[in-house]
Design a protein around this motif. Structure first.
Motif, PDB file in Angstrom:
ATOM      1  N   LYS A 170      45.545  58.022   6.793  1.00 18.93           N
ATOM      2  CA  LYS A 170      44.145  58.250   6.417  1.00 18.93           C
ATOM      3  C   LYS A 170      43.234  57.298   7.180  1.00 18.93           C
ATOM      4  O   LYS A 170      42.604  56.404   6.624  1.00 18.93           O
ATOM      5  N   GLU A 171      43.207  57.486   8.440  1.00 21.48           N
ATOM      6  CA  GLU A 171      42.334  56.698   9.295  1.00 21.48           C
ATOM      7  C   GLU A 171      41.501  57.642  10.140  1.00 21.48           C
ATOM      8  O   GLU A 171      41.957  58.706  10.550  1.00 21.48           O
ATOM      9  N   ASP A 172      40.256  57.237  10.368  1.00 22.01           N
ATOM     10  CA  ASP A 172      39.376  58.104  11.166  1.00 22.01           C
ATOM     11  C   ASP A 172      39.897  58.214  12.604  1.00 22.01           C
ATOM     12  O   ASP A 172      39.901  59.286  13.194  1.00 22.01           O
ATOM     13  N   ARG A 173      40.300  57.103  13.152  1.00 15.50           N
ATOM     14  CA  ARG A 173      40.809  57.097  14.524  1.00 15.50           C
ATOM     15  C   ARG A 173      42.164  56.390  14.544  1.00 15.50           C
ATOM     16  O   ARG A 173      42.240  55.203  14.830  1.00 15.50           O
ATOM     17  N   PRO A 174      43.187  57.125  14.162  1.00 11.88           N
ATOM     18  CA  PRO A 174      44.504  56.487  14.120  1.00 11.88           C
ATOM     19  C   PRO A 174      44.945  56.030  15.519  1.00 11.88           C
ATOM     20  O   PRO A 174      44.827  56.770  16.488  1.00 11.88           O
ATOM     21  N   LYS A 175      45.444  54.824  15.577  1.00 11.31           N
ATOM     22  CA  LYS A 175      45.939  54.280  16.833  1.00 11.31           C
ATOM     23  C   LYS A 175      47.412  54.651  17.015  1.00 11.31           C
ATOM     24  O   LYS A 175      48.190  54.562  16.076  1.00 11.31           O
ATOM     25  N   VAL A 176      47.746  55.089  18.222  1.00 16.55           N
ATOM     26  CA  VAL A 176      49.132  55.472  18.499  1.00 16.55           C
ATOM     27  C   VAL A 176      49.986  54.210  18.564  1.00 16.55           C
ATOM     28  O   VAL A 176      49.755  53.345  19.405  1.00 16.55           O
ATOM     29  N   PRO A 177      50.957  54.085  17.670  1.00 12.47           N
ATOM     30  CA  PRO A 177      51.795  52.877  17.668  1.00 12.47           C
ATOM     31  C   PRO A 177      52.620  52.769  18.943  1.00 12.47           C
ATOM     32  O   PRO A 177      52.874  53.758  19.639  1.00 12.47           O
ATOM     33  N   ALA A 178      53.087  51.553  19.206  1.00 14.66           N
ATOM     34  CA  ALA A 178      53.878  51.308  20.413  1.00 14.66           C
ATOM     35  C   ALA A 178      55.199  52.045  20.366  1.00 14.66           C
ATOM     36  O   ALA A 178      55.683  52.520  21.400  1.00 14.66           O
ATOM     37  N   ASP A 179      55.806  52.158  19.160  1.00 15.05           N
ATOM     38  CA  ASP A 179      57.098  52.831  19.086  1.00 15.05           C
ATOM     39  C   ASP A 179      56.981  54.314  19.403  1.00 15.05           C
ATOM     40  O   ASP A 179      57.915  54.932  19.919  1.00 15.05           O
ATOM     41  N   VAL A 180      55.798  54.908  19.098  1.00 18.14           N
ATOM     42  CA  VAL A 180      55.583  56.309  19.447  1.00 18.14           C
ATOM     43  C   VAL A 180      55.481  56.464  20.961  1.00 18.14           C
ATOM     44  O   VAL A 180      56.024  57.404  21.544  1.00 18.14           O
ATOM     45  N   GLU A 181      54.787  55.536  21.594  1.00 16.88           N
ATOM     46  CA  GLU A 181      54.657  55.592  23.049  1.00 16.88           C
ATOM     47  C   GLU A 181      56.017  55.396  23.729  1.00 16.88           C
ATOM     48  O   GLU A 181      56.325  56.063  24.714  1.00 16.88           O
ATOM     49  N   LYS A 182      56.821  54.502  23.172  1.00 16.08           N
ATOM     50  CA  LYS A 182      58.162  54.305  23.730  1.00 16.08           C
ATOM     51  C   LYS A 182      59.012  55.556  23.569  1.00 16.08           C
ATOM     52  O   LYS A 182      59.775  55.917  24.458  1.00 16.08           O
ATOM     53  N   CYS A 183      58.872  56.207  22.422  1.00 19.55           N
ATOM     54  CA  CYS A 183      59.629  57.436  22.197  1.00 19.55           C
ATOM     55  C   CYS A 183      59.190  58.528  23.166  1.00 19.55           C
ATOM     56  O   CYS A 183      60.009  59.290  23.671  1.00 19.55           O
ATOM     57  N   GLN A 184      57.896  58.581  23.442  1.00 16.18           N
ATOM     58  CA  GLN A 184      57.394  59.549  24.416  1.00 16.18           C
ATOM     59  C   GLN A 184      57.938  59.250  25.807  1.00 16.18           C
ATOM     60  O   GLN A 184      58.305  60.161  26.560  1.00 16.18           O
ATOM     61  N   ASP A 185      58.009  57.970  26.137  1.00 18.66           N
ATOM     62  CA  ASP A 185      58.571  57.580  27.440  1.00 18.66           C
ATOM     63  C   ASP A 185      60.028  58.005  27.551  1.00 18.66           C
ATOM     64  O   ASP A 185      60.467  58.495  28.602  1.00 18.66           O
ATOM     65  N   ARG A 186      60.795  57.832  26.468  1.00 17.13           N
ATOM     66  CA  ARG A 186      62.191  58.239  26.487  1.00 17.13           C
ATOM     67  C   ARG A 186      62.322  59.748  26.679  1.00 17.13           C
ATOM     68  O   ARG A 186      63.185  60.226  27.407  1.00 17.13           O
ATOM     69  N   MET A 187      61.450  60.494  26.005  1.00 14.99           N
ATOM     70  CA  MET A 187      61.504  61.942  26.138  1.00 14.99           C
ATOM     71  C   MET A 187      61.168  62.378  27.568  1.00 14.99           C
ATOM     72  O   MET A 187      61.838  63.252  28.138  1.00 14.99           O
ATOM     73  N   GLU A 188      60.153  61.765  28.155  1.00 17.14           N
ATOM     74  CA  GLU A 188      59.790  62.107  29.525  1.00 17.14           C
ATOM     75  C   GLU A 188      60.897  61.711  30.497  1.00 17.14           C
ATOM     76  O   GLU A 188      61.155  62.406  31.488  1.00 17.14           O
ATOM     77  N   CYS A 189      61.554  60.583  30.202  1.00 19.00           N
ATOM     78  CA  CYS A 189      62.692  60.168  31.035  1.00 19.00           C
ATOM     79  C   CYS A 189      63.820  61.177  30.942  1.00 19.00           C
ATOM     80  O   CYS A 189      64.408  61.566  31.961  1.00 19.00           O
ATOM     81  N   PHE A 190      64.100  61.628  29.732  1.00 17.54           N
ATOM     82  CA  PHE A 190      65.127  62.647  29.538  1.00 17.54           C
ATOM     83  C   PHE A 190      64.776  63.910  30.321  1.00 17.54           C
ATOM     84  O   PHE A 190      65.627  64.492  31.011  1.00 17.54           O
ATOM     85  N   ASN A 191      63.540  64.349  30.206  1.00 18.53           N
ATOM     86  CA  ASN A 191      63.122  65.581  30.873  1.00 18.53           C
ATOM     87  C   ASN A 191      63.308  65.482  32.385  1.00 18.53           C
ATOM     88  O   ASN A 191      63.858  66.393  33.020  1.00 18.53           O
ATOM     89  N   ALA A 192      62.863  64.362  32.957  1.00 22.43           N
ATOM     90  CA  ALA A 192      62.945  64.205  34.410  1.00 22.43           C
ATOM     91  C   ALA A 192      64.399  64.113  34.870  1.00 22.43           C
ATOM     92  O   ALA A 192      64.790  64.774  35.849  1.00 22.43           O
ATOM     93  N   ASP A 193      65.195  63.323  34.172  1.00 23.14           N
ATOM     94  CA  ASP A 193      66.599  63.168  34.575  1.00 23.14           C
ATOM     95  C   ASP A 193      67.388  64.455  34.404  1.00 23.14           C
ATOM     96  O   ASP A 193      68.219  64.806  35.246  1.00 23.14           O
ATOM     97  N   LEU A 194      67.125  65.159  33.309  1.00 22.37           N
ATOM     98  CA  LEU A 194      67.854  66.393  33.059  1.00 22.37           C
ATOM     99  C   LEU A 194      67.503  67.457  34.090  1.00 22.37           C
ATOM    100  O   LEU A 194      68.377  68.191  34.572  1.00 22.37           O
ATOM    101  N   LYS A 195      66.236  67.541  34.463  1.00 27.89           N
ATOM    102  CA  LYS A 195      65.839  68.508  35.486  1.00 27.89           C
ATOM    103  C   LYS A 195      66.499  68.187  36.825  1.00 27.89           C
ATOM    104  O   LYS A 195      66.992  69.080  37.526  1.00 27.89           O
ATOM    105  N   ALA A 196      66.511  66.910  37.188  1.00 28.23           N
ATOM    106  CA  ALA A 196      67.111  66.515  38.462  1.00 28.23           C
ATOM    107  C   ALA A 196      68.617  66.791  38.467  1.00 28.23           C
ATOM    108  O   ALA A 196      69.161  67.303  39.455  1.00 28.23           O
ATOM    109  N   ASP A 197      69.275  66.480  37.365  1.00 27.69           N
ATOM    110  CA  ASP A 197      70.717  66.717  37.301  1.00 27.69           C
ATOM    111  C   ASP A 197      71.042  68.199  37.241  1.00 27.69           C
ATOM    112  O   ASP A 197      72.074  68.638  37.760  1.00 27.69           O
ATOM    113  N   MET A 198      70.188  68.973  36.609  1.00 29.03           N
ATOM    114  CA  MET A 198      70.396  70.418  36.559  1.00 29.03           C
ATOM    115  C   MET A 198      70.299  71.010  37.968  1.00 29.03           C
ATOM    116  O   MET A 198      71.100  71.865  38.358  1.00 29.03           O
ATOM    117  N   GLU A 199      69.344  70.527  38.743  1.00 34.26           N
ATOM    118  CA  GLU A 199      69.211  71.016  40.114  1.00 34.26           C
ATOM    119  C   GLU A 199      70.422  70.617  40.947  1.00 34.26           C
ATOM    120  O   GLU A 199      70.964  71.422  41.717  1.00 34.26           O
TER     121      GLU A 199
END
Length: 437
Positions: A362-391
Motif C-alpha cells: 500500500k504505497e503510492d510509489r512502491p520501490k522495486v526491492p534489490a532482490d527483485v532486480e537480482k531475480c530479474q537479472d537471473r531470469m535475463e541471464c537464463f534467457n540469454a544463455d538458454l537461447k545461445a545454447d539452443m542455437e
C-alpha cells in the motif's frame, strides 16, 4: 554384436605422446562440429514460437589416440556446406585406452584422458589422468550446480543397455569410450563450460577423490540461488519462444524414441537373418560333395552366401555402434534441455511472485526491492544463455544427423553392392555349365 559372443577387453600398452599429432597442427572434422554460425531451420522455428590391475596411474604415461574412423566413400563425395575449419582452438581433450581394474570389492573400467592446452588456467601444456565413469558423473553434476543456466551435455546411461550381457566386453567399453569422448568434446567446445573450475580439476587433478570431498563449498552463487528456488511458485505463462522450444523438444524426443525402437527391432531381425544365412550357406557346400558336375556351382553359391553374411554383419555392426548411440545421445540431450528450461521457468515464477508482492504493498510509489532486480537479472541471464545454447545445440544436431544419415546411406549402398557383386560372380560359372551341356 552380431559376430558371436562379446570379446574380452584387451590389455593396452603405453605409447609415446610424441606419436600423437599435436592438435594445434590442424583440426579434425569432428572438432569442427558445432562451429557453424548459421541457424538451422529448426532453430528458426523455435525462435518464431580383463587382467588384474590395481594401479591407477593418475598423471601416468600418456598413450596415442585411437585411430580415427576412415571416412566413407559417400562422405568423400558429398561436401557438407556448413563445416567450419580454421577456428582458433586452445584446448584439446581425448578419451582413450580403457583399462580394466579388478579389486577386492569391485571391478571397473578407467579411461585415460589426455589434455593439451595453451590456456593460462592450465599450469602445464599437457596432462594425462585416468578417470572412471563415476568421475564423469561427478563432473556433470558439478557443471549442473555451478552453471545452471547452461545446457550440460548428457552422459551415456550408467547401466548396461538392454541386450548387452557383459558390460566389460570390448564392444560395450568401446561404445562407452566414444560417448565419454564426445561428452568431453562437447564441454571443450563450449565457450563457458570449458572454463569451469570443476572441468579444469577433472582434467588435471591427480587425486580427484580428495577434491570431491570438498563438496558443496565450491558451489557458485548462481548455483545456490537456483537451488533454493525449487518450489512454492507456479509459472503463469511461459514466453512464446520458450513455449515453442518446449513443444519442439517433446515432439523431437518422441520421434527419436520411435526411430530408436524401430531401429533396434530391425537390428534384431538382421541378426536373426544372419544366423539363418550362416546355416544356409554350408548346406550347399556339403551338398556339393555328393554331386559331380554341380559341385563347382554349389560351392560358388555357398561362398556367395558367405560373402553376403559378412556384408550383413558389417552393416549390423555399423548400425549398433554408430547409429543407435547418436539417437540415444540426442534423446538424453532433449531431457537435459527440458531440465534447463524448467529451471528457467522456476526463476521466472519467482520473479513474477516478487513483482506481485511489490504491487500489493500500500504505497503510492512502491520501490522495486534489490532482490527483485537480482531475480530479474537471473531470469535475463537464463534467457540469454538458454537461447545461445539452443542455437549451438541445433547447429550440432544438424551437423551430426546429416553426417549420420549420409554415413548410413553409404553403409547400405556398400552392403547391397557387396551382395550384388557376390551373386554376379557366380553367373559366369553357371553360364559355362549350361554351354557345356
Amino acid at each position: 554384436m552380431a559376430g558371436g559372443p562379446p570379446k574380452a577387453l584387451p590389455s593396452t600398452g603405453p605409447h609415446s605422446l610424441r606419436d600423437m599429432p599435436h592438435p594445434l597442427a590442424g583440426s579434425s572434422s569432428e572438432e569442427a562440429v558445432g562451429g557453424d554460425s548459421t541457424p538451422s531451420p529448426d532453430l528458426l522455428m523455435a525462435r518464431s514460437f580383463g587382467d588384474k590391475d590395481l594401479i591407477l596411474p593418475n598423471g601416468g604415461t600418456p598413450a596415442g589416440t585411437s585411430s580415427p574412423a576412415s571416412s566413407s566413400s559417400l562422405l568423400n563425395r558429398l561436401q557438407l556446406d556448413d563445416d567450419i575449419d580454421g577456428e582458433t582452438r586452445d584446448l584439446f581433450v581425448i578419451v582413450d585406452d580403457p583399462k580394466k581394474h579388478v579389486c577386492t570389492m569391485e571391478t571397473y573400467i578407467t579411461y585415460r584422458i589426455t589434455t593439451k592446452s595453451t590456456r593460462v588456467e592450465f599450469d602445464l601444456p599437457e596432462y594425462s589422468v585416468r578417470r572412471r565413469y563415476q568421475d564423469f558423473d561427478w563432473l556433470r553434476s558439478k557443471l549442473e550446480e555451478s552453471q545452471p543456466t547452461h545446457l550440460i551435455p548428457p552422459l551415456p546411461e550408467k547401466f548396461v543397455v538392454k541386450g548387452v550381457v557383459d558390460r566389460f566386453s570390448e564392444e560395450f567399453v568401446e561404445t562407452r569410450r566414444k560417448a565419454l569422448d564426445k561428452f568431453l568434446k562437447r564441454i571443450t567446445d563450449h565457450p563457458v563450460l570449458s572454463f569451469n573450475e570443476h572441468f579444469n580439476v577433472f582434467l588435471t587433478a591427480k587425486d580427484l577423490n580428495a577434491y570431491k570431498k570438498q563438496g558443496i563449498a565450491l558451489l557458485t552463487r548462481m548455483g545456490e540461488s537456483v537451488k533454493h528456488v525449487t518450489g512454492g511458485y507456479k509459472l503463469r505463462t511461459r514466453p512464446l519462444e520458450f513455449a515453442a522450444v518446449g513443444d519442439y523438444l517433446d515432439t523431437f524426443a518422441l520421434k527419436l524414441g520411435t526411430i530408436d525402437r524401430i531401429a533396434q527391432r530391425i537390428i534384431k531381425e538382421e541378426i536373426e537373418y544372419l544366423v539363418e544365412l550362416r546355416e544356409y550357406g554350408p548346406v550347399y557346400s556339403t551338398w556339393s560333395a555328393l554331386e559331380g558336375e554341380l559341385a563347382e556351382p554349389l560351392e560358388g553359391v555357398s561362398a556367395c552366401i558367405g560373402n553376403c553374411s559378412t556384408a550383413l554383419e558389417e552393416l549390423t555392426d555399423d548400425m549398433t555402434e554408430d547409429f543407435l548411440p547418436v539417437l540415444r545421445e540426442y534423446i538424453l540431450y532433449s531431457d537435459s534441455m527440458k531440465s534447463v528450461l524448467k529451471k528457467r521457468d522456476q526463476v521466472q515464477a519467482e520473479y513474477e511472485a516478487k513483482l506481485e508482492a511489490v504491487a500489493l504493498r500500500k504505497e503510492d510509489r512502491p520501490k522495486v526491492p534489490a532482490d527483485v532486480e537480482k531475480c530479474q537479472d537471473r531470469m535475463e541471464c537464463f534467457n540469454a544463455d538458454l537461447k545461445a545454447d539452443m542455437e549451438r545445440w541445433q547447429n550440432n544436431k544438424r551437423q551430426d544427423f546429416r553426417q549420420l544419415l549420409m554415413g548410413m546411406a553409404d553403409k547400405n549402398i556398400q552392403y547391397y553392392e557387396k551382395c550384388l557383386m557376390a551373386w554376379e560372380s557366380i553367373i559366369p560359372l553357371l553360364q559355362e555349365k549350361q554351354e557345356a551341356k
